[in-house]
Design an enzyme around this catalytic site. Structure first.
Site, PDB file in Angstrom:
ATOM      1  N   GLY A 184       0.787  -1.228   0.000  1.00  0.00           N
ATOM      2  CA  GLY A 184       0.000   0.000   0.000  1.00  0.00           C
ATOM      3  C   GLY A 184       0.816   1.273   0.000  1.00  0.00           C
ATOM      4  O   GLY A 184       0.277   2.370  -0.207  1.00  0.00           O
ATOM      5  N   THR A 185       2.127   1.143   0.229  1.00  0.00           N
ATOM      6  CA  THR A 185       2.958   2.356   0.336  1.00  0.00           C
ATOM      7  C   THR A 185       4.302   2.143  -0.374  1.00  0.00           C
ATOM      8  O   THR A 185       4.697   1.012  -0.664  1.00  0.00           O
ATOM      9  CB  THR A 185       3.283   2.699   1.814  1.00  0.00           C
ATOM     10  OG1 THR A 185       4.164   1.691   2.333  1.00  0.00           O
ATOM     11  CG2 THR A 185       2.022   2.776   2.676  1.00  0.00           C
ATOM     12  N   PHE A 204      14.566   1.866  11.651  1.00  0.00           N
ATOM     13  CA  PHE A 204      14.827   3.243  12.095  1.00  0.00           C
ATOM     14  C   PHE A 204      16.294   3.324  12.490  1.00  0.00           C
ATOM     15  O   PHE A 204      16.883   2.314  12.867  1.00  0.00           O
ATOM     16  CB  PHE A 204      13.925   3.662  13.272  1.00  0.00           C
ATOM     17  CG  PHE A 204      13.991   2.742  14.457  1.00  0.00           C
ATOM     18  CD1 PHE A 204      14.968   2.892  15.441  1.00  0.00           C
ATOM     19  CD2 PHE A 204      13.083   1.688  14.592  1.00  0.00           C
ATOM     20  CE1 PHE A 204      15.023   2.031  16.529  1.00  0.00           C
ATOM     21  CE2 PHE A 204      13.146   0.818  15.672  1.00  0.00           C
ATOM     22  CZ  PHE A 204      14.113   0.996  16.641  1.00  0.00           C
ATOM     23  N   TYR A 262      23.021  -3.143   2.922  1.00  0.00           N
ATOM     24  CA  TYR A 262      23.840  -3.410   4.112  1.00  0.00           C
ATOM     25  C   TYR A 262      23.517  -4.770   4.747  1.00  0.00           C
ATOM     26  O   TYR A 262      24.051  -5.091   5.797  1.00  0.00           O
ATOM     27  CB  TYR A 262      23.746  -2.257   5.120  1.00  0.00           C
ATOM     28  CG  TYR A 262      22.359  -1.921   5.589  1.00  0.00           C
ATOM     29  CD1 TYR A 262      21.667  -2.747   6.460  1.00  0.00           C
ATOM     30  CD2 TYR A 262      21.736  -0.764   5.155  1.00  0.00           C
ATOM     31  CE1 TYR A 262      20.392  -2.432   6.873  1.00  0.00           C
ATOM     32  CE2 TYR A 262      20.464  -0.436   5.564  1.00  0.00           C
ATOM     33  CZ  TYR A 262      19.797  -1.283   6.430  1.00  0.00           C
ATOM     34  OH  TYR A 262      18.531  -0.975   6.839  1.00  0.00           O
TER      35      TYR A 262
HETATM   36  N1  LIG Z   1      13.271   3.106   0.336  1.00  0.00           N
HETATM   37  C1  LIG Z   1      14.522   2.734   0.462  1.00  0.00           C
HETATM   38  O1  LIG Z   1      15.450   3.506   0.298  1.00  0.00           O
HETATM   39  C2  LIG Z   1      14.850   1.317   0.795  1.00  0.00           C
HETATM   40  C3  LIG Z   1      16.191   0.929   0.808  1.00  0.00           C
HETATM   41  C4  LIG Z   1      16.524  -0.384   1.119  1.00  0.00           C
HETATM   42  C5  LIG Z   1      15.509  -1.263   1.373  1.00  0.00           C
HETATM   43  N2  LIG Z   1      14.218  -0.863   1.352  1.00  0.00           N
HETATM   44  C6  LIG Z   1      13.185  -1.879   1.625  1.00  0.00           C
HETATM   45  O2  LIG Z   1      12.116  -1.710   0.745  1.00  0.00           O
HETATM   46  C7  LIG Z   1      10.911  -2.166   1.353  1.00  0.00           C
HETATM   47  C8  LIG Z   1       9.846  -1.108   1.245  1.00  0.00           C
HETATM   48  O3  LIG Z   1      10.253   0.036   1.947  1.00  0.00           O
HETATM   49  P1  LIG Z   1       9.640   1.476   1.643  1.00  0.00           P
HETATM   50  O4  LIG Z   1      10.757   2.388   1.483  1.00  0.00           O
HETATM   51  O5  LIG Z   1       8.603   1.369   0.617  1.00  0.00           O
HETATM   52  O6  LIG Z   1       8.964   1.864   3.053  1.00  0.00           O
HETATM   53  P2  LIG Z   1       7.459   1.783   3.577  1.00  0.00           P
HETATM   54  O7  LIG Z   1       6.578   2.550   2.678  1.00  0.00           O
HETATM   55  O8  LIG Z   1       7.528   2.177   4.998  1.00  0.00           O
HETATM   56  O9  LIG Z   1       7.093   0.262   3.441  1.00  0.00           O
HETATM   57  C9  LIG Z   1       6.999  -0.644   4.503  1.00  0.00           C
HETATM   58  C10 LIG Z   1       5.692  -1.391   4.377  1.00  0.00           C
HETATM   59  O10 LIG Z   1       5.714  -2.476   5.285  1.00  0.00           O
HETATM   60  C11 LIG Z   1       4.423  -2.595   5.854  1.00  0.00           C
HETATM   61  N3  LIG Z   1       4.549  -3.231   7.153  1.00  0.00           N
HETATM   62  C12 LIG Z   1       5.296  -2.812   8.205  1.00  0.00           C
HETATM   63  N4  LIG Z   1       5.098  -3.623   9.254  1.00  0.00           N
HETATM   64  C13 LIG Z   1       4.227  -4.584   8.874  1.00  0.00           C
HETATM   65  C14 LIG Z   1       3.647  -5.707   9.523  1.00  0.00           C
HETATM   66  N5  LIG Z   1       3.936  -6.005  10.795  1.00  0.00           N
HETATM   67  N6  LIG Z   1       2.788  -6.490   8.814  1.00  0.00           N
HETATM   68  C15 LIG Z   1       2.513  -6.187   7.534  1.00  0.00           C
HETATM   69  N7  LIG Z   1       3.034  -5.149   6.873  1.00  0.00           N
HETATM   70  C16 LIG Z   1       3.883  -4.338   7.541  1.00  0.00           C
HETATM   71  C17 LIG Z   1       3.932  -1.175   5.987  1.00  0.00           C
HETATM   72  O11 LIG Z   1       2.504  -1.104   5.988  1.00  0.00           O
HETATM   73  P3  LIG Z   1       1.632  -0.985   7.358  1.00  0.00           P
HETATM   74  O12 LIG Z   1       2.185   0.129   8.138  1.00  0.00           O
HETATM   75  O13 LIG Z   1       0.248  -0.776   6.814  1.00  0.00           O
HETATM   76  O14 LIG Z   1       1.742  -2.320   8.059  1.00  0.00           O
HETATM   77  C18 LIG Z   1       4.484  -0.553   4.719  1.00  0.00           C
HETATM   78  O15 LIG Z   1       3.555  -0.634   3.683  1.00  0.00           O
HETATM   79  C19 LIG Z   1      11.295  -2.519   2.759  1.00  0.00           C
HETATM   80  O16 LIG Z   1      11.563  -3.902   2.832  1.00  0.00           O
HETATM   81  C20 LIG Z   1      12.580  -1.769   2.977  1.00  0.00           C
HETATM   82  O17 LIG Z   1      13.390  -2.357   3.964  1.00  0.00           O
HETATM   83  C21 LIG Z   1      13.879   0.405   1.068  1.00  0.00           C
END
Ligand SMILES: NC(=O)c1ccc[n+]([C@@H]2O[C@H](COP(=O)([O-])OP(=O)(O)OC[C@H]3O[C@@H](n4cnc5c(N)ncnc54)[C@H](OP(=O)(O)O)[C@@H]3O)[C@@H](O)[C@H]2O)c1
Ligand SMILES: NC(=O)c1ccc[n+]([C@@H]2O[C@H](COP(=O)([O-])OP(=O)(O)OC[C@H]3O[C@@H](n4cnc5c(N)ncnc54)[C@H](OP(=O)(O)O)[C@@H]3O)[C@@H](O)[C@H]2O)c1
Ligand SMILES: NC(=O)c1ccc[n+]([C@@H]2O[C@H](COP(=O)([O-])OP(=O)(O)OC[C@H]3O[C@@H](n4cnc5c(N)ncnc54)[C@H](OP(=O)(O)O)[C@@H]3O)[C@@H](O)[C@H]2O)c1
Ligand SMILES: NC(=O)c1ccc[n+]([C@@H]2O[C@H](COP(=O)([O-])OP(=O)(O)OC[C@H]3O[C@@H](n4cnc5c(N)ncnc54)[C@H](OP(=O)(O)O)[C@@H]3O)[C@@H](O)[C@H]2O)c1
Lengths: 312, 312, 312, 312
Positions: free
Chosen positions: C45-46, C126, C176
């Site tokens: 969703g995000t 975080f 990382y």
């Molecule tokens: N953006 C970057 O620079 C970056 C870099 C390296 C890796 N990543 C990885 O990319 C992925 C997506 O990250 P993003 O940047 O798009 O951040 P994000 O928008 O915060 O995505 C995290 C998602 O995980 C869901 N989530 C968290 N806890 C959950 C739970 N207990 N059960 C089910 N869903 C859960 C959240 O939805 P709810 O709050 O609705 O649960 C949210 O939709 C992550 O795995 C992140 O580690 C991102």
């Protein structure tokens, strides 16, 4: 209990799971993705290099292919060009010779200008016990694979930098570049060198608009590779049987991956090393994967034994 | 031509090369190398943990060993101490429970003060097809291996930082932490997590005087590991046969390595991951190592075929 | 001579080379590539999850997105579906809870049947000095990232196996995961665990028709990631300045890569770990990359000094 | 908020944590550990090679050191021998030349017999922007580092195999062999090649009684390395400041590690790659380690911001 660390080496039909992993050999990228782009592919007249050339040409690139055998190159160029309608140029070049490389790039500058896409695919290899390797045998491989790739990359890089032109560089290495492997040691060493070269330049030359990525293929049947790595044809089955996806790769599959990596869809990809091997590497390397030959009944027995164990 | 990808699985005597690789089980470091030092070893009452405790104790350390079974710990402590003449303390602790960990460190502070040497060795593991794993089975391993190691490391780290005391941390993981492996998946995941934890803290906590290193052992015969990884005893031979050095490791060998890494001889080592496995990993992972089963005559034939191949 | 190990941190405009690396945000795969396929995306969703859902939906997939916040999911589902014309289903699920996961898969079975494509993208993270981490803070991340991914993967895997249905699994980790990193240690450990899980299952579950691959993204601006990793916004510039391609990634770029890996064009890819980071990792890790701040004149001086050096 | 990604580059005193990591420069192994053993060390007349020779000689080995400068070798041999009381032989050899290598081994056979311990330590390197590298500059490094190491290793290996004699091989590479690095690209490539060579032979030649291991040193001050890698001396401080242990390594420290790896205490170690770098690599590679420059007050602010963030 287990027979031999790889299941059913005896069977002659491919592992049944291969039905889940049928290859898709059509072109993946949007038509025209390489319009107005020039691609330079070493070893582009045969095997994987030819497949990559074919795909880039279909996608609109003007291709320059280079290797030692001009007749092979010319034949391939003609065939590909007639299929795709885009020009393919054949340039003779032994990449071990820096002057030949420089001269080849001169010709390319005249024919097409400097390239937007470079694929360092040319290589040599053969299986051999390391104790049989003479210094010349060692050099026969490393001179092509490591020095050849370096000469091509440095020559093109310098000219591109001077012309302030960006480019995508791709090197084709192998899954055993990382782990090493007996019986193909000069190749393993030289390919590991190529990987370090590309990771290094990904860090150093981004500022000039250059990206550097690597594909590590597992076994994909080509005459060049298989005639020297499995001359009697007996090991193919063994490889297929330890391949989680149950089949060898197809040249068109690596060509689609290479096209993606070389395209504008991947401008954020640099310094990546992409294993493309049907899962072979992780299967071989995983210490307990031989347990796939344990039958359900035997698992029951083993699990009962484990449950009944007390203490350490 | 080849039988099964690992040579002579049939033979019952160990591979003959093992005569070149006889183990040295005496203590390596100079006597007194750990005088006035306190060492904390989780799972120090059995198997590898016990061997490491024994070696550190011989070298002058005062040891604190901790795990769930107090009787086992006390018995080990008594036996080691009586051999080495140095104190060994047994403290009950289930590392999955942060409060138990905190309470254990309280006891240690009273008994010996905070440690100079920490070895995170406690773990759980068993072979199991991943499709049989329940969420609880998953957590039964990861809670010990990953969370337990983290709780111990964070608790000790915080107190050491507060006391401005330096320390050497060592984690015992496994060769398949890097590659992954089927049939031991919770362990593979948790151990990979431990490696990232240690590499991370090596970077972050150097400034507090802390070093973090990792040993990835291959198969070393202990009751705890082998009863749950090879309950029927049938795989030991297979493992030995694919081991380049032709034998399993000995607890005293890893104990010498661990003592070195924990000693003042290794103060410049941090963030290192040391595979200690008789060469098993590189053998398994190397794509053409199955060719070791090709006989000299067959090589002649293969080399002739390769030489006669023209073109690609 | 050098200012700070990363060039021109002071400058406020992006590094000029970024003009060579403009992102392509349109969809890469052929229209219909996911027709008749069901895709399940956690955290869909995000952020990145939403971008991947959007791309798969455009390509014809019926998508199921799952996370904790049903309203966010429903809003995203509605918006994506209205753009692409294909159904997107929102299912509430806290992946830390195995029963919730099982119940979510039940719902999906009813809505769409079992998926062909699974993307484990949900995560928490975080920045925090490790010495501030309580056991609960540790678990707040690892329970989502490692256990959550495992519960989803095992639950779906078991049901797919029972139904003899093949599938592509993709996990989103981070650069990382491999090196470790201070200040994000629970995330580093849990993501490393996820990588081992996926590499392990790539070896073990190929026989059931399952592929497992991993993308390690570098910094791609999303609210979720950046608000918790760079809350004050001060580090973005530093990251951009050490990025060889001179810019952050875009969600649409990773979506194209994810779509490729999940598609039938990649049926031979399994057990791969793909770094997608603008070259950031290789730049940071390379010991001499700080020399990029040396000016041409200074190089002349240095090269003269080197040439005049005799002996060792 | 942060200054420059590495803390306090300005300060001129070493990071204060270095007091926790004082080097121990005495010999670690038991006296006599190398009695009746012959050790062959390339580049043994200077820098790290000399330190390793010194340690092995102290431990009872008869040493043969080989490189191009006979006077340097002879002087070193005399000095070491007079200190340790054990013979050290100087043999001139340019390892780029296979005939010279063969001739050097002939001499060694006469002097001492074939060696039990081989250390491939000779190398060449200098910093240089890759765009300045001519083909000859490229070969000036790779011919020594990769081909030279291969020629020595193959020549000795073949003779040892013929004589059914076991041996320990050790190669000295560098931390950037794995990651690559700009500005030292021929060295990075060649050292990566050496690592693949050693991992390959660890798998292939165990059966002949040979072990193969690798040390990847970080910065250890020697004239040879530092005059060509930091000719103006300005980068030393930067390196020290990003070193978690806050200091450079000492030749005697790597000598103790090398002696251990070459000794009978390590007969179960083969195919290992040991990073020995004061934690530099993991610090550089970890994406968030720049946060070490955030002050406690700033952390409070950042943590408050993170806590107040809602949603993604
Ligand atoms: N953006 C970057 O620079 C970056 C870099 C390296 C890796 N990543 C990885 O990319 C992925 C997506 O990250 P993003 O940047 O798009 O951040 P994000 O928008 O915060 O995505 C995290 C998602 O995980 C869901 N989530 C968290 N806890 C959950 C739970 N207990 N059960 C089910 N869903 C859960 C959240 O939805 P709810 O709050 O609705 O649960 C949210 O939709 C992550 O795995 C992140 O580690 C991102
Ligand atoms: N097929 C596989 O299973 C597999 C697996 C892993 C990696 N790879 C890699 O994939 C690449 C392509 O291999 P392939 O299977 O397609 O085999 P191939 O057909 O034999 O390709 C090798 C090409 O390199 C060219 N070449 C060799 N020496 C050269 C030189 N000195 N100068 C210029 N060109 C030279 C050859 O052309 P000329 O003879 O005309 O010079 C030939 O076109 C190689 O890098 C190989 O290592 C293949
Ligand atoms: N032996 C091998 O071949 C091998 C190979 C690779 C890695 N390793 C690793 O080496 C280490 C030692 O293994 P080992 O072979 O010596 O087996 P072991 O004797 O079974 O050792 C495991 C130890 O962990 C302790 N432990 C388990 N759960 C615990 C908990 N919740 N809290 C505190 N302590 C706990 C056990 O003691 P209690 O039961 O009293 O709690 C036991 O002393 C492990 O990390 C293992 O993964 C071993
Ligand atoms: N010091 C560090 O910080 C550091 C860090 C990473 C890796 N290393 C590695 O450690 C090893 C030793 O380096 P060092 O710092 O001690 O530097 P060094 O004193 O310059 O050692 C290099 C040695 O190699 C020999 N050599 C060079 N070319 C040769 C040839 N063609 N044939 C035979 N011998 C040759 C040199 O002797 P001649 O001139 O007499 O031939 C010299 O003794 C090298 O492998 C280096 O890459 C060092």
């Amino acid at each position: 209990l287990i027979k031999n660390g790889t299941s059913s080496v005896q069977s002659s039909s491919p592992p049944s799971q291969s039905r889940f992993f049928l290859p898709t050999e059509g072109v993946m990228l949007p038509i025209g993705a390489f319009n107005n782009k020039v691609a330079f592919i070493t070893g582009g007249g045969t095997g994987l290099g030819r497949a990559m050339t074919n795909t880039l040409s279909q996608l609109g690139a003007q291709c320059v292919i280079a290797s030692r055998k001009l007749d092979v190159l010319q034949q391939a160029a003609k065939e590909i060009s007639s299929q795709t309608g885009n020009k393919v140029h054949a340039v003779q070049c032994d990449i071990r010779d820096p002057e030949a490389v420089s001269c080849c790039v001169d010709q390319m500058e005249t024919l097409t200008g400097l390239p937007d896409v470079i694929i360092n695919n040319a290589a040599g290899n053969f299986v051999c016990p390391s104790a049989h390797l003479s210094p010349n045998a060692w050099k026969s491989i490393t001179d092509i694979v490591l020095n050849g790739t370096a000469f091509v990359t440095l020559e093109l890089g310098k000219r591109l930098i001077q012309n302030q032109k960006g480019a995508s560089f791709l090197a084709i290495t192998t899954i055993y570049a990382e782990s090493g492997s007996g019986f193909v040691v000069p190749s393993a060493s030289a390919k590991a060198g190529v990987e370090a070269l590309y990771k290094s330049l990904a860090g150093e030359w981004g500022r000039y608009g250059h990206r550097f990525n690597i594909i590590q293929p597992g076994p994909i049947k080509t005459k060049g590779a298989f005639s020297r790595l499995d001359p009697t044809g007996e090991f193919e089955k063994l490889m297929i049987n330890r391949m989680p996806v149950g089949r060898l790769g197809k040249p068109a599959e690596i060509a689609n991956l290479a096209a993606y990596l070389s395209s504008d869809f991947a401008t954020w990809m640099s310094g990546a090393v992409i294993r493309f091997d049907g899962g072979e590497y992780v299967f071989m390397a995983g210490e307990f994967n031989h347990l796939q030959d344990v039958s359900p009944d035997q698992w029951k027995m083993m699990e009962a034994k484990i449950r009944s164990t007390k203490g350490s």
